[in-house]
Design a protein around this motif. Sequence first.
Motif: not given
Length: 110
Positions: A34-37, A76-86
């Motif tokens: 979350a902090a990364e996002i 995995d949802r948080l990781m997916s969000i980071l992936n969508r943020l490139d």
Amino acid sequence: MTDEPLEIVRGSGNLFADFAHANADVEHLKATLAAEIIGVLDDRSLSVRKASELTAIAAADFSRIRQVKLDRFTIDRLMSILNRLDKDVDVQITVRSRQKNVTSLQNPIF
């Protein structure tokens, strides 16, 4: 205020474990993701609505992440969000034995 010296205690690096939260490792990883996002949103000056437009993730989800309300999110949802943020996510896992509580081994309760 008392004149007693303060006791300084070094943390483990996982605040959730230090305070004996259930699933401390999971909560720590979710908080880190979350902090990364939040960092990406801040670096790009993205509002939750703009982030939603770019990723097709609900703006409400970005709001929850910004408020650190992570109970609805899986890792995995948080990781997916980071992936969508490139962003690519690399995970390193270390598995080791826990230190056994010597007292409980010497005095088992049956």
